[in-house]
Every structure is written in structure tokens, then in C-alpha cells.
Write a protein that holds these residues in place. Structure first.
Motif, short mmCIF file in Angstrom:
data_model
loop_
_atom_site.label_atom_id
_atom_site.label_comp_id
_atom_site.label_asym_id
_atom_site.label_seq_id
_atom_site.Cartn_x
_atom_site.Cartn_y
_atom_site.Cartn_z
N ALA A 128 -62.68 67.95 76.37
CA ALA A 128 -63.64 66.58 75.42
C ALA A 128 -62.68 67.43 74.17
CB ALA A 128 -64.76 67.45 74.89
N PRO A 129 -62.70 66.05 73.12
CA PRO A 129 -62.23 66.39 71.66
C PRO A 129 -62.87 67.49 70.99
CG PRO A 129 -62.26 64.34 72.39
CD PRO A 129 -62.86 65.06 73.19
N GLY A 130 -61.56 68.75 70.74
CA GLY A 130 -62.13 70.00 69.67
C GLY A 130 -63.58 70.81 70.71
N GLY A 131 -63.45 70.35 71.41
CA GLY A 131 -64.65 71.53 72.22
C GLY A 131 -65.13 71.20 72.37
N THR A 132 -66.79 71.47 73.66
CA THR A 132 -67.98 70.57 73.75
C THR A 132 -69.01 71.32 73.60
OG1 THR A 132 -69.20 70.07 76.52
CG2 THR A 132 -67.85 72.37 75.63
N PHE A 133 -70.07 70.38 73.74
CA PHE A 133 -71.04 70.78 72.98
C PHE A 133 -72.30 71.97 74.15
CE2 PHE A 133 -70.72 66.81 70.25
CZ PHE A 133 -70.12 68.06 69.82
N ILE A 134 -73.00 72.67 73.87
CA ILE A 134 -74.30 72.98 74.69
C ILE A 134 -74.87 72.33 75.71
CG2 ILE A 134 -75.87 72.72 73.16
CD1 ILE A 134 -76.80 76.59 73.68
N GLY A 135 -75.45 71.18 75.19
CA GLY A 135 -75.96 70.47 76.52
C GLY A 135 -74.76 69.93 77.44
N PRO A 136 -73.43 69.32 77.67
CA PRO A 136 -72.89 69.42 78.39
C PRO A 136 -72.39 70.44 79.15
CG PRO A 136 -72.27 67.65 76.81
CD PRO A 136 -72.74 68.65 76.01
N LEU A 137 -71.68 71.77 78.55
CA LEU A 137 -71.13 72.57 78.86
C LEU A 137 -72.55 73.19 80.23
CD1 LEU A 137 -69.40 75.09 80.07
CD2 LEU A 137 -70.34 75.97 77.62
N PRO A 159 -69.11 80.62 70.58
CA PRO A 159 -68.81 79.07 69.77
C PRO A 159 -69.24 79.36 68.30
CG PRO A 159 -71.36 79.19 70.74
CD PRO A 159 -71.01 80.59 71.30
N ARG A 160 -68.16 78.78 68.20
CA ARG A 160 -67.84 78.28 66.15
C ARG A 160 -69.19 77.25 66.34
NH1 ARG A 160 -65.40 73.09 65.73
NH2 ARG A 160 -64.30 72.68 67.35
N ARG A 161 -69.83 77.23 65.08
CA ARG A 161 -70.39 75.66 64.46
C ARG A 161 -69.76 74.57 63.84
NH1 ARG A 161 -76.07 76.36 65.95
NH2 ARG A 161 -76.26 79.26 66.32
N GLY A 166 -73.50 71.74 62.56
CA GLY A 166 -74.05 73.27 62.69
C GLY A 166 -74.14 72.96 64.14
N TYR A 167 -74.21 71.82 64.82
CA TYR A 167 -74.74 72.50 66.17
C TYR A 167 -72.87 73.24 66.98
CZ TYR A 167 -76.56 68.07 66.57
OH TYR A 167 -77.75 66.93 66.26
N ARG A 168 -73.62 74.03 67.82
CA ARG A 168 -72.25 75.02 68.85
C ARG A 168 -70.92 73.89 69.66
NH1 ARG A 168 -77.75 77.14 69.66
NH2 ARG A 168 -77.97 79.32 69.06
N VAL A 169 -70.16 74.14 69.03
CA VAL A 169 -69.07 73.92 69.97
C VAL A 169 -68.31 75.02 70.49
CG1 VAL A 169 -66.90 72.75 69.42
CG2 VAL A 169 -68.81 72.01 67.72
N TYR A 170 -68.34 75.06 72.08
CA TYR A 170 -67.50 75.52 72.70
C TYR A 170 -66.51 75.26 73.21
CZ TYR A 170 -72.59 76.59 73.93
OH TYR A 170 -73.85 77.18 73.31
N ASP A 171 -64.90 76.10 72.70
CA ASP A 171 -63.65 75.56 73.31
C ASP A 171 -63.54 76.38 74.55
OD1 ASP A 171 -63.13 78.65 73.08
OD2 ASP A 171 -62.76 78.72 71.39
N GLU A 172 -62.15 75.95 75.01
CA GLU A 172 -61.43 76.24 76.34
C GLU A 172 -61.43 77.66 76.50
OE1 GLU A 172 -57.74 75.99 79.31
OE2 GLU A 172 -57.65 75.47 76.94
N ALA A 173 -61.82 78.57 76.07
CA ALA A 173 -62.06 80.07 76.26
C ALA A 173 -63.46 80.49 76.21
CB ALA A 173 -61.01 80.57 75.13
#
Length: 243
Positions: A128-137, A159-161, A166-173
Motif C-alpha cells: 500500500a502506498p506509504g504503508g498500511t493502516f491498522i484495519g487492513p493489517l 507504527p508511525r502516525r 493521526g492514524y497509525r501507519v505500518y510500513d513494510e518492516a
């Protein structure tokens, strides 16, 4: 080298030290720490040792590689003070720790094997561009978002915000760490046990470098196990000499 045994089977500190590449001060320090039995003194106040002290030194130096300096010191101190059962208890604890370390290594290896190449929902989460959010993960892993938040508090994911929402964003790591944590949790491991393993993955720079480290981990555990056998043999010889 000259004859080590002195008149009457007595050993000088230098005799005891030379055979093990130690300084005479180290030998004196070991005696003061209770690793060696108390030495006899000559009329002039010089220390004299015997084969019993040599056996104690051999046992201690053999115990250190398998049990560590502190535990080896405690084992020898307990033996020299007549508390042999306490020494055995300390040895048992070291073996339990070694077994726990082996189980941890096995859990990591199993988790790595189970981390198959991402597909389907996992692929979408990672790409996902820029990472993914908590729901999809959470959906990709088959867990609840609340579980991911709990893992974040435990340090398993970081995760970064998003600065806008202010949502959590999860990158590949983050996704990698979450998947590894998920496998370990399925294996029955507690969060406090998983966190150090995730930290090792991060320090190694990913899973592939960690796989190389696992081989070294295997070797170190095997070396500890063998060192414990060597230490046990020397300690048994010392116990026999103590009578």
C-alpha cells in the motif's frame, strides 16, 4: 618450567598461576572470593597451596565458559563452604536456562519457516502506498486491531502516525514484525519473550541477516552445552578430592 610441586606437596601462588596463564594476584583474588579454599600460611606469612587448590582452580576455570563468571563463582563458593546441594541447584538453573534458550531458538526458526512469501491480503498490506493502516493489517493477519495496539504497547510493532489524521501507519518492516509476532504468539510465546526477538530482527536488518545469525546462535548454544559437560567433570573431580 621448573617443578611445580614444592616441598611437602605445597604450591606457591606463582606455581598455581603459571599453569593457567594467570597472575599471582588473580590467584589471591580467587581465594579471597571463596573460589579457592583458604590457603595455609608459612611462618613468614606466605600463602601455600596444595593439589586441592589446583583442583578448585581447574574446576572454576572449566565452569566459567558454560555458566558464566558470576554463577561459577557462586558454585565454587557454595562447594567450599560445604553447601554442595546449593551448588547443584545453581548448576541445574544454568541447564534450565540453556534449555529455554534452545526452545527460543527453535521458536524463532519455526516462525521464520512459517513466514511464507506474502500473498493476497498480505501483499496489499505491504505494498500500500506509504504503508498500511491498522484495519487492513489486522484483517490480513486474522486478528483484531486491539491486538495490534496491545503489541505496540509491548514494543513488538512501532507504527508511525500520519501527521494529517493521526492514524497509525505500518510500513513494510512493521508488517514483517507483526507477522513474526503473530507466528510466535501462535506458538505460545508471551509478549515479554517475543519483544527481545523482534529487537534482534531489527538489529540484524531483517529476516535474511537473522537467518545467518541463527547458525551462530546454534554454535554458541552447543559450545555452552559442551562447556557445561567439561565443567561438570572438573567439579566432580574436585568434589572427589574434597572427600
Amino acid at each position: 618450567m621448573g617443578q611445580n610441586l614444592q616441598t611437602g606437596g605445597r604450591l606457591r601462588p606463582v606455581d598455581l598461576a603459571r599453569g593457567h596463564g594467570l597472575s599471582t594476584q588473580a590467584v589471591r583474588n580467587y581465594e579471597e572470593a571463596g573460589i579457592l579454599p583458604a590457603a595455609a600460611r608459612t611462618p613468614h606469612g606466605y600463602r601455600t597451596y596444595t593439589s586441592l587448590h589446583a583442583g578448585a582452580l581447574r574446576a572454576f576455570l572449566a565452569l566459567v565458559p558454560g555458566h558464566g563468571h558470576q554463577t561459577a563463582t557462586s558454585i565454587m563458593r557454595a562447594v567450599n563452604q560445604g553447601r554442595v546441594d546449593e551448588a547443584f541447584h545453581l548448576i541445574d538453573e544454568s541447564h534450565v536456562q540453556l534449555l529455554d534458550d534452545r526452545r527460543t531458538l527453535q521458536a524463532v526458526e519455526t516462525a521464520l519457516r512459517d513466514l511464507e512469501p506474502e500473498s493476497g491480503a498480505d501483499t496489499a498490506a505491504v505494498s500500500a502506498p506509504g504503508g498500511t493502516f491498522i484495519g487492513p493489517l489486522a484483517e490480513a493477519l486474522g486478528i483484531r486491531p486491539a491486538t495490534l495496539r496491545k503489541w505496540e504497547r509491548a514494543g513488538l510493532v512501532r507504527p508511525r502516525r500520519d501527521p494529517q489524521t493521526g492514524y497509525r501507519v505500518y510500513d513494510e518492516a512493521d508488517v514483517r514484525d507483526a507477522r513474526l509476532a503473530h507466528q510466535l504468539r501462535r506458538g505460545g510465546y508471551l509478549l515479554e519473550h517475543i519483544a527481545p526477538l523482534i529487537a534482534q530482527v531489527r538489529a540484524a536488518g531483517g529476516l535474511e541477516p537473522l537467518e545467518a545469525a541463527l547458525s551462530d546462535w546454534h554454535d554458541r548454544l552447543s559450545a555452552r552445552g559442551r562447556a557445561m559437560l567439561t565443567g561438570a567433570a572438573e567439579l566432580e573431580a574436585y568434589l572427589r578430592e574434597c572427600g
